[in-house]
Each structure stands twice: as structure tokens, then as C-alpha cells.
Design an enzyme around this catalytic site. Structure first.
Site, PDB file in Angstrom:
ATOM      1  NE  ARG A   1      11.370 -22.160 120.330  1.00 18.63           N
ATOM      2  CZ  ARG A   1      10.144 -22.255 120.813  1.00 18.63           C
ATOM      3  NH1 ARG A   1       9.209 -21.415 120.408  1.00 18.63           N
ATOM      4  NH2 ARG A   1       9.826 -23.161 121.691  1.00 18.63           N
TER       5      ARG A   1
ATOM      6  CB  THR B   1      15.471 -14.652 124.246  1.00 21.94           C
ATOM      7  OG1 THR B   1      16.112 -15.471 123.253  1.00 21.94           O
ATOM      8  CG2 THR B   1      16.508 -14.178 125.246  1.00 21.94           C
TER       9      THR B   1
ATOM     10  CG  ASP C   1      12.176 -30.249 121.114  1.00 18.38           C
ATOM     11  OD1 ASP C   1      12.613 -30.651 120.014  1.00 18.38           O
ATOM     12  OD2 ASP C   1      12.697 -29.302 121.732  1.00 18.38           O
TER      13      ASP C   1
ATOM     14  CG  ASP D   1      14.652 -32.919 122.191  1.00 18.32           C
ATOM     15  OD1 ASP D   1      15.802 -32.912 121.711  1.00 18.32           O
ATOM     16  OD2 ASP D   1      14.298 -32.168 123.113  1.00 18.32           O
TER      17      ASP D   1
HETATM   18  C1  PRP Z   1      12.101 -25.874 116.804  1.00 14.52           C
HETATM   19  C2  PRP Z   1      11.397 -26.120 115.481  1.00 14.52           C
HETATM   20  C3  PRP Z   1      11.491 -24.779 114.804  1.00 14.52           C
HETATM   21  C4  PRP Z   1      11.382 -23.816 115.964  1.00 14.52           C
HETATM   22  C5  PRP Z   1      10.004 -23.232 115.978  1.00 14.52           C
HETATM   23  O1  PRP Z   1      13.469 -25.900 116.640  1.00 14.52           O
HETATM   24  O2  PRP Z   1      11.959 -27.173 114.738  1.00 14.52           O
HETATM   25  O3  PRP Z   1      12.694 -24.578 114.098  1.00 14.52           O
HETATM   26  O4  PRP Z   1      11.620 -24.581 117.167  1.00 14.52           O
HETATM   27  O5  PRP Z   1       9.883 -22.273 116.976  1.00 14.52           O
HETATM   28  P1  PRP Z   1       9.638 -20.729 116.665  1.00 14.52           P
HETATM   29  O6  PRP Z   1       8.571 -20.667 115.610  1.00 14.52           O
HETATM   30  O7  PRP Z   1       9.193 -20.181 117.979  1.00 14.52           O
HETATM   31  O8  PRP Z   1      10.920 -20.125 116.217  1.00 14.52           O
HETATM   32  P2  PRP Z   1      14.473 -25.797 117.885  1.00 14.52           P
HETATM   33  O9  PRP Z   1      14.825 -24.379 118.130  1.00 14.52           O
HETATM   34  O10 PRP Z   1      13.913 -26.569 119.032  1.00 14.52           O
HETATM   35  O11 PRP Z   1      15.792 -26.458 117.325  1.00 14.52           O
HETATM   36  P3  PRP Z   1      16.084 -27.970 116.899  1.00 14.52           P
HETATM   37  O12 PRP Z   1      15.313 -28.241 115.632  1.00 14.52           O
HETATM   38  O13 PRP Z   1      17.544 -27.955 116.677  1.00 14.52           O
HETATM   39  O14 PRP Z   1      15.649 -28.878 118.020  1.00 14.52           O
HETATM   40  N1  URA Z   2       9.482 -26.188 118.680  1.00 11.00           N
HETATM   41  C1  URA Z   2       9.073 -27.459 118.833  1.00 11.00           C
HETATM   42  O1  URA Z   2       9.796 -28.414 118.495  1.00 11.00           O
HETATM   43  N2  URA Z   2       7.839 -27.664 119.353  1.00 11.00           N
HETATM   44  C2  URA Z   2       7.039 -26.662 119.713  1.00 11.00           C
HETATM   45  O2  URA Z   2       5.910 -26.912 120.180  1.00 11.00           O
HETATM   46  C3  URA Z   2       7.487 -25.338 119.555  1.00 11.00           C
HETATM   47  C4  URA Z   2       8.719 -25.130 119.028  1.00 11.00           C
END
Ligand code: PRP
Ligand code: URA
Length: 209
Positions: free
Chosen positions: A104, A108, A200, A203
Site C-alpha cells: 500500500r 494514497t 502493521d 512489521d
Molecule cells: C498490509 C496488509 C494488506 C494491506 C491491507 O500490507 O498485509 O496487504 O496492508 O490494506 P488495504 O486493505 O487497505 O489494501 P502492506 O501494504 O502494509 O504491505 P506489507 O505486507 O508488505 O507490509
Molecule cells: N495493513 C496492516 O498491516 N494493518 C492495518 O491495520 C491496515 C493495513
């Protein structure tokens, strides 16, 4: 029309409470996500087709039921989805594993795709798309687009914690997809995090913050 299933099983809820807890460190977080994924896999495989076979027990001839060999694929949305894969494979070890890489954009909140690799026989497989978090729904919708564009027809989406906004977004864009959730939370905050959520997920799984 896709359905939404929220699992209220006590074991899932108990483990999820510990996953949410800010005091839970990386090692325990990872183990608990893995365990909940196993329990959720048990629930989502309820409708797998079966067939009857003849066999002999040490006592007599009989008939028994076995899985009819439906082809499945698990697809984690990178990165956090990876944390759920092994737990699901414990229940369905013969499943193939594809990957969809999305993150994400922090400004945005729109998903950006950076990697896709799926089993070659996409059209013959049923897909279980996994990600611990369904927030705005942008990542899940984009990942489903990606699978469908490559020929996937039957997709289930499995996540730990969902915001109502994300569920509505999947229903709006892909009303053929069933959604399986361990908890439906209250809302998103101004940064697009699920409230109360678990923070997160990537993380916390990988210890990157
Ligand atoms: C997080 C999570 C989802 C997304 C959800 O990933 O694991 O993939 O956010 O958010 P959304 O429904 O608003 O799209 P992130 O983008 O943080 O990436 P990562 O798993 O690489 O940390
Ligand atoms: N992605 C995450 O990892 N946590 C949230 O709460 C939303 C998006």
C-alpha cells in the site's frame, strides 16, 4: 453472490486476542498467526468434495471417504500473507502456492503490484487468497483482479482481521468471492489502520519496526 463468514470458534478468538496484544513479540505473533491459519483452513475446507473408496481394515472389508483430489492453490499477498501459508499447508499439504506481491502506498493507500507468480494450471485450480489484514480492501481487490486476469475462476479470500470498509469493497468489486474472517472490527482510522486491529501485520510478523 459471495458470502461473508466470521469465525467465532473459541480457539480462534483466544489466539486472536493474543495476536492483537501490543505486548506480544515477533516470535509469539508468528506462531499464533500460523496456528490461527491452521484452524481457519480447517473451517474453509468444509465443502471440499469427497469420494468413496473400497478398503480393508484388519477386521473386514468396508468403504471409506477420501478427498476427491480437487486442485487447490494458496496465494499469500506479500508480505504479510506469507505468515499464514504454512499453517494452511498443515491441513492441505498437497496444495500449490502462488504469490502476489503488493504494498500500500502510505500516502494514497492505493495498492502497488510488484510480483506475481502462480501455478501454471490456473484455470483448473480453486484459489485461497490469504492476507492477515483487510483494511480499505484495495490490496485484496487488486490481488483478486490479478488472479482473475490470469484465468482463476473460483477464489476464496481468507484474512484474520477485517474492517467493514474492506468487506464492502470486495463485495462491490468481486461479488463472487467468499470472504472468511476471524474478526470483523469497528472501522479504519485516518491512516487506514484497522481499529482496534493489530497494527502493521507485516512489521509484526517480520520484526521490521
Ligand atoms: C498490509 C496488509 C494488506 C494491506 C491491507 O500490507 O498485509 O496487504 O496492508 O490494506 P488495504 O486493505 O487497505 O489494501 P502492506 O501494504 O502494509 O504491505 P506489507 O505486507 O508488505 O507490509
Ligand atoms: N495493513 C496492516 O498491516 N494493518 C492495518 O491495520 C491496515 C493495513
Amino acid at each position: 453472490m459471495g458470502k461473508v463468514y466470521v469465525f467465532d470458534h473459541p480457539l480462534i478468538q483466544h489466539k486472536l486476542t493474543h495476536i492483537r496484544d501490543v505486548q506480544t513479540g515477533t516470535k509469539d505473533f508468528r506462531e499464533l498467526v500460523d496456528e490461527v491459519a491452521t484452524l481457519m483452513a480447517f473451517e474453509i475446507t468444509r465443502d471440499l468434495p469427497m469420494e468413496e473408496i473400497d478398503l480393508k481394515t484388519p477386521v473386514s472389508e468396508t468403504k471409506g471417504k477420501v478427498l476427491s483430489g480437487k486442485k487447490l492453490a494458496i496465494v499469500p499477498i506479500l508480505r504479510a500473507g506469507i505468515g499464514m501459508v504454512d499453517g494452511i499447508l498443515k491441513m492441505i499439504p498437497a496444495a500449490k502456492v502462488g504469490h502476489v506481491g503488493l504494498y500500500r502506498d502510505p500516502e494514497t493507500l492505493k495498492p502497488i503490484e510488484y510480483y506475481v507468480k502462480l501455478p501454471s494450471d490456473v484455470e483448473e485450480r480453486d484459489f485461497i487468497l490469504v492476507d492477515p489484514m483487510l483494511a480499505t480492501g484495495g490490496s485484496a481487490v487488486e490481488a483478486i483482479n490479478s488472479l482473475k486476469k490470469r484465468g482463476a475462476k473460483n477464489i476464496k479470500f481468507l484474512c484474520l482481521v477485517a474492517a467493514p470498509e474492506g468487506v464492502e469493497e470486495i463485495k462491490k468489486e468481486h461479488d463472487d468471492v467468499d470472504i472468511y474472517i476471524a474478526a470483523l472490527d469497528e472501522k479504519l482510522n485516518e491512516k487506514g489502520y484497522i481499529v482496534p486491529g493489530l497494527g502493521d501485520a507485516g512489521d509484526r510478523l517480520f520484526g521490521t519496526k
